[in-house]
Design an enzyme around this catalytic site. Sequence first.
Site, PDB file in Angstrom:
ATOM      1  N   ASP A   1       0.858  -1.287   0.004  1.00 20.95           N
ATOM      2  CA  ASP A   1      -0.120  -0.066   0.028  1.00 20.95           C
ATOM      3  C   ASP A   1       0.871   1.237   0.042  1.00 20.95           C
ATOM      4  O   ASP A   1       1.999   1.182   0.490  1.00 20.95           O
ATOM      5  CB  ASP A   1      -1.055  -0.035   1.125  1.00 20.95           C
ATOM      6  CG  ASP A   1      -2.090   0.886   1.128  1.00 20.95           C
ATOM      7  OD1 ASP A   1      -3.333   0.273   0.856  1.00 20.95           O
ATOM      8  OD2 ASP A   1      -2.176   2.079   1.194  1.00 20.95           O
TER       9      ASP A   1
ATOM     10  N   ASP B   1       4.231   2.784  -4.521  1.00 19.21           N
ATOM     11  CA  ASP B   1       3.590   3.828  -5.071  1.00 19.21           C
ATOM     12  C   ASP B   1       3.439   3.432  -6.679  1.00 19.21           C
ATOM     13  O   ASP B   1       4.421   3.320  -7.321  1.00 19.21           O
ATOM     14  CB  ASP B   1       4.499   5.198  -5.218  1.00 19.21           C
ATOM     15  CG  ASP B   1       3.801   6.443  -5.869  1.00 19.21           C
ATOM     16  OD1 ASP B   1       2.939   6.084  -6.591  1.00 19.21           O
ATOM     17  OD2 ASP B   1       3.963   7.553  -5.679  1.00 19.21           O
ATOM     18  N   VAL B   2       2.174   2.797  -6.948  1.00 22.28           N
ATOM     19  CA  VAL B   2       2.082   2.358  -8.314  1.00 22.28           C
ATOM     20  C   VAL B   2       2.038   3.393  -9.381  1.00 22.28           C
ATOM     21  O   VAL B   2       2.016   2.708 -10.513  1.00 22.28           O
ATOM     22  CB  VAL B   2       0.575   1.577  -8.388  1.00 22.28           C
ATOM     23  CG1 VAL B   2       0.723   0.418  -7.130  1.00 22.28           C
ATOM     24  CG2 VAL B   2      -0.585   2.685  -8.040  1.00 22.28           C
TER      25      VAL B   2
ATOM     26  N   ASN C   1      -5.472  -3.598  -6.828  1.00 19.18           N
ATOM     27  CA  ASN C   1      -6.649  -2.990  -6.151  1.00 19.18           C
ATOM     28  C   ASN C   1      -6.337  -1.572  -5.661  1.00 19.18           C
ATOM     29  O   ASN C   1      -7.245  -0.545  -5.435  1.00 19.18           O
ATOM     30  CB  ASN C   1      -7.068  -3.849  -4.750  1.00 19.18           C
ATOM     31  CG  ASN C   1      -8.395  -3.064  -3.946  1.00 19.18           C
ATOM     32  OD1 ASN C   1      -9.573  -3.268  -4.703  1.00 19.18           O
ATOM     33  ND2 ASN C   1      -8.128  -2.376  -3.119  1.00 19.18           N
TER      34      ASN C   1
ATOM     35  N   TYR D   1     -13.116   8.929 -13.329  1.00 15.96           N
ATOM     36  CA  TYR D   1     -12.982   7.591 -12.661  1.00 15.96           C
ATOM     37  C   TYR D   1     -13.618   6.453 -13.607  1.00 15.96           C
ATOM     38  O   TYR D   1     -12.961   5.396 -13.875  1.00 15.96           O
ATOM     39  CB  TYR D   1     -13.879   7.800 -11.285  1.00 15.96           C
ATOM     40  CG  TYR D   1     -13.784   6.342 -10.710  1.00 15.96           C
ATOM     41  CD1 TYR D   1     -12.746   6.144  -9.699  1.00 15.96           C
ATOM     42  CD2 TYR D   1     -14.967   5.711 -10.602  1.00 15.96           C
ATOM     43  CE1 TYR D   1     -12.769   5.131  -8.987  1.00 15.96           C
ATOM     44  CE2 TYR D   1     -14.867   4.340  -9.709  1.00 15.96           C
ATOM     45  CZ  TYR D   1     -13.767   4.296  -8.784  1.00 15.96           C
ATOM     46  OH  TYR D   1     -14.064   3.079  -8.159  1.00 15.96           O
TER      47      TYR D   1
ATOM     48  N   LYS E   1     -11.909   3.217 -15.157  1.00 16.79           N
ATOM     49  CA  LYS E   1     -12.360   1.752 -14.651  1.00 16.79           C
ATOM     50  C   LYS E   1     -12.655   1.158 -16.076  1.00 16.79           C
ATOM     51  O   LYS E   1     -12.627  -0.237 -16.195  1.00 16.79           O
ATOM     52  CB  LYS E   1     -13.419   1.922 -13.887  1.00 16.79           C
ATOM     53  CG  LYS E   1     -13.023   2.285 -12.389  1.00 16.79           C
ATOM     54  CD  LYS E   1     -11.545   1.590 -11.823  1.00 16.79           C
ATOM     55  CE  LYS E   1     -11.339   1.884 -10.256  1.00 16.79           C
ATOM     56  NZ  LYS E   1     -10.194   0.907  -9.622  1.00 16.79           N
TER      57      LYS E   1
END
Length: 263
Positions: free
Chosen positions: A41, A67-68, A94, A159, A163
Amino acid sequence: MTDITLPLDGKIALVVGGGRGIGAGIARSLAEAGADVVVADYDLALATESSAAVEALGCRTAAIKVDVRHAESVQAMVDAVERQFGRLDIAVNNAGIVSVGKVGELTVDQWDQLMAVNLRGVFLSCTSELALMRKNRFGRIINTSSIAGKIGFPDLSHYTASKFGVIGFTNAFAKEVAGEGITVNALCPGIVETGMWRGDDGMSARWAQDGESEAESWDRHQSTLLPQGEAQTPEDMGQLVVFLASAKHVTGQAIAVDGGFSL
């Protein structure tokens, strides 16, 4: 006494964005199914707390800060999994953020920041995870999309776009690796009682009618949007993840857990 074999006994799982909410629920579900679970995370304190819940279930675990948005951070996370556990069998991507605003109000920075986490982050995570899974020609990758990846929502165009993008990426990626023992699917949560929906900055507050409290708005959205009449839970998401982690011939799918909303 007969030994009970759990469906994911001996598997090594990674939950990216597993520090709280849906991610923490998925981490617990994987542990309850027998997997050892690494929790990654952006907030290391949250990852550590979620990892402690996994450890309490008797499974091996570790907490990692990631940190993605940055390839080097994602690769360091996967390298740490290999170093500590030797391989990677299940990856749940996720990590995600949300903000609200209408087209015309949203700034370019808001758009770019959300895409960097929600879509670029999935791509970077899958790229590094794939390289490790290929060593054993086995893997189960589950990318978190949303019901907003199937149905557009006002005030959430950016958003929703991210997605929808996760679903398209997942389907194409699944076809690329279908012959390598690796499946790739998308989880599409419906209305879950997390920060996206609850609180002063959540959707239930933003979409409250005149004279309606946030709690009343939350109750109304459950009863009007969901045929089952109640919100889903992180544990509901975990149930689907455990299934997808066990299923050999389910790949390229975007499966909603939304109480019938998307029927």
